[in-house]
Design a protein around this motif. Sequence first.
Motif, mmCIF file in Angstrom:
data_model
loop_
_atom_site.group_PDB
_atom_site.id
_atom_site.type_symbol
_atom_site.label_atom_id
_atom_site.label_comp_id
_atom_site.label_asym_id
_atom_site.label_seq_id
_atom_site.Cartn_x
_atom_site.Cartn_y
_atom_site.Cartn_z
ATOM 1 N N ASN A 1 -77.178 -35.123 -32.272
ATOM 2 C CA ASN A 1 -77.633 -35.253 -33.815
ATOM 3 C C ASN A 1 -76.746 -35.906 -34.473
ATOM 4 O O ASN A 1 -75.577 -35.337 -34.658
ATOM 5 C CB ASN A 1 -78.017 -33.760 -34.223
ATOM 6 C CG ASN A 1 -78.683 -33.690 -35.687
ATOM 7 O OD1 ASN A 1 -78.523 -34.765 -36.238
ATOM 8 N ND2 ASN A 1 -78.864 -32.547 -35.994
ATOM 9 N N GLU A 2 -76.918 -37.127 -34.498
ATOM 10 C CA GLU A 2 -75.942 -37.985 -35.689
ATOM 11 C C GLU A 2 -75.830 -37.382 -36.876
ATOM 12 O O GLU A 2 -74.856 -37.756 -37.613
ATOM 13 C CB GLU A 2 -76.490 -39.207 -35.645
ATOM 14 C CG GLU A 2 -77.633 -39.470 -36.336
ATOM 15 C CD GLU A 2 -78.097 -40.855 -36.476
ATOM 16 O OE1 GLU A 2 -77.569 -41.686 -36.920
ATOM 17 O OE2 GLU A 2 -79.155 -41.121 -35.652
ATOM 18 N N PHE A 3 -76.471 -36.527 -37.230
ATOM 19 C CA PHE A 3 -76.364 -35.664 -38.722
ATOM 20 C C PHE A 3 -75.876 -34.413 -38.502
ATOM 21 O O PHE A 3 -76.053 -33.339 -39.507
ATOM 22 C CB PHE A 3 -77.561 -35.864 -39.456
ATOM 23 C CG PHE A 3 -78.150 -36.982 -39.747
ATOM 24 C CD1 PHE A 3 -77.612 -38.010 -40.589
ATOM 25 C CD2 PHE A 3 -79.291 -37.743 -39.042
ATOM 26 C CE1 PHE A 3 -77.981 -39.344 -40.756
ATOM 27 C CE2 PHE A 3 -79.663 -38.856 -39.175
ATOM 28 C CZ PHE A 3 -78.839 -39.590 -40.100
ATOM 29 N N GLU A 4 -74.936 -33.859 -37.568
ATOM 30 C CA GLU A 4 -74.800 -32.750 -37.124
ATOM 31 C C GLU A 4 -73.960 -31.917 -38.292
ATOM 32 O O GLU A 4 -74.209 -30.852 -38.295
ATOM 33 C CB GLU A 4 -73.746 -32.661 -35.734
ATOM 34 C CG GLU A 4 -73.294 -31.169 -35.383
ATOM 35 C CD GLU A 4 -72.550 -31.315 -34.034
ATOM 36 O OE1 GLU A 4 -72.176 -30.271 -33.440
ATOM 37 O OE2 GLU A 4 -72.227 -32.447 -33.672
ATOM 38 N N GLN A 5 -73.411 -32.703 -39.289
ATOM 39 C CA GLN A 5 -72.375 -32.287 -40.103
ATOM 40 C C GLN A 5 -73.398 -31.462 -41.353
ATOM 41 O O GLN A 5 -73.193 -30.932 -42.106
ATOM 42 C CB GLN A 5 -71.598 -32.922 -40.640
ATOM 43 C CG GLN A 5 -72.128 -34.120 -41.506
ATOM 44 C CD GLN A 5 -72.236 -35.386 -40.773
ATOM 45 O OE1 GLN A 5 -72.837 -35.294 -39.359
ATOM 46 N NE2 GLN A 5 -71.953 -36.619 -40.994
#
Length: 575
Positions: free
Chosen positions: A354-358
Amino acid sequence: MRTGFFFAAVVIAVCHGQSWGNELAQQAYDILDKRCYSCHGQKFTVADFNIRDHARVIQDMGDDSYVVPGNLEKSQIYVRVAIDRDMPEKKALPEGLPEEEIEVIRRWIENGAPAWESSYPREPITSADVLADVYRYLDDPSREAAIKTTRIFSVVHLHNNPSISPAEMQQYRAALSKAVNFMSRGSRIVLPEAINESETLYAVDLRDVGWDGRDTWRAVLTEYPYGTAPMNPDERLVFDKIANLYGSFNFDGFVTIRADWFAAVATRPPIYHALLDIPEKLSELYKRQGIDPIANFRNGTAKRAGMSKSGVSAQNRMVEVHDQGAFWISYDFKGHAGRSSLARFPLGPVFEGNEFEQFAFQHDGGEAIFELRNGLHGYMLITSSGDRIDSGPVEIVFDKKMISGTPIIVNGLSCISCHREGLQALTDDIREGHARRFSAADKKVKELYLTKSAMDALIEETNDRYARALKQAIGPFFDQDRDVRRFEPISFAAAAYDRDVDIVTALRELGILDRDDAIAAQIKTSGRIVSFGVGPLGEPGGVIKRKFWESSIDAGVSVYQRMALELGVGTSVVP
């Protein structure tokens, strides 16, 4: 003065049979039934309050009494509809009750709130009649190929109970049809076929709904507590002839299955999962439905709405839709803080890559709603790891209407009731309210989280498909389209089924049509019967709990089956 008037009115009405009292009572009933029953009898917004139950309506509860005969000011129903004007709910009737209907209720209360018709005697149907009708239907040469997969459902015991109105009988029939179709694996709506003139016995071909696998139908029989074989020699002869028609390999010992039990119990796990073949893992359900949630997240074809508070949870909730409304899934949370906050973490769930993990939330469970092949909906409750569960944890989700008998949301039954008209309206709080602006995350949020108009259109399209299928499944049992939308017959059947069992109910379920008082006396004096735990049925007004009535005493034999044997009407049949 008012009390004296009330008793005088009652005496006059009883002794002289004046029609005005009956007519006025029926007029009041018709209004209360039309305007109030969907909430107070169908959905049971107030627990155990059925507007059709006259004794409950006029029950003395002090300042909280619904109706005090002869006293408008102390009658909460009148106050709510005529003075406060907050009932019925505004969404159901924005302008409130019409003045002419208020006038009827006023006159009815002032004239002592006489009882409406509460007894509906019908030509009784005997156990011999049932066996004869089933045999006649199955013995038709044109049905020979279908016998082994045909099963018969019955509402005979309800027909024989004079306290059940014709309108309620129709709801039981609709409940059977809805339950069959909501658990069907077939590609079309299947209406149970009435096989007798009174429309109290209904045939379903298991092949039409995908339940013809031996283990599938066995999941129903394993839970069924009312199986008996007749002890009367003449009836036993017909029973054996039915068994011969099926053949020893195909006859399971059950000539009929109660329709009310099926609607109330089979719509819950484990039967619900077995009949609809709901897998144990969400990943398998995704696979069967052709859904790749991660790919849809990445390419933006998944669409979402996030709410700070929903109708089934005090916490925030996110609903995601795939395949243009054919598959919906919720993400539910125990709290609001940390990664349970959708406003701060709208781009979950957490998954590898997930590239938006943050910005990824961590949820605690959810509900999947998926379109069945016949156009209706199936349901699956899941943990955060995607494991199927029977019910939702109350710290995450809860049912304020207690359709299952408790606040616990039970898969199948609770979901069918809550989503009676399909998907609920969704109002997104995330698209314009999340914590990150003018960034890649912001663009992703705008891509996934729909505007209200776009989500409304998607829900409307989904619900239109659902409504067409629902009308086919239950429309034939109601007079108007309004009734199809208004009534949810499965929750009605479940609430009615779960009520306490009195002596009349018990005997009609046992197939005994008379001798109510004599058998009550027999119960009271028989130490053997009392040892079964049904002693209260021998007392005036005595009742036993439904779950006790159907519970096992020993070797899988229920209390009901032991009573059938004791009273000489049937021997136990267990799978």
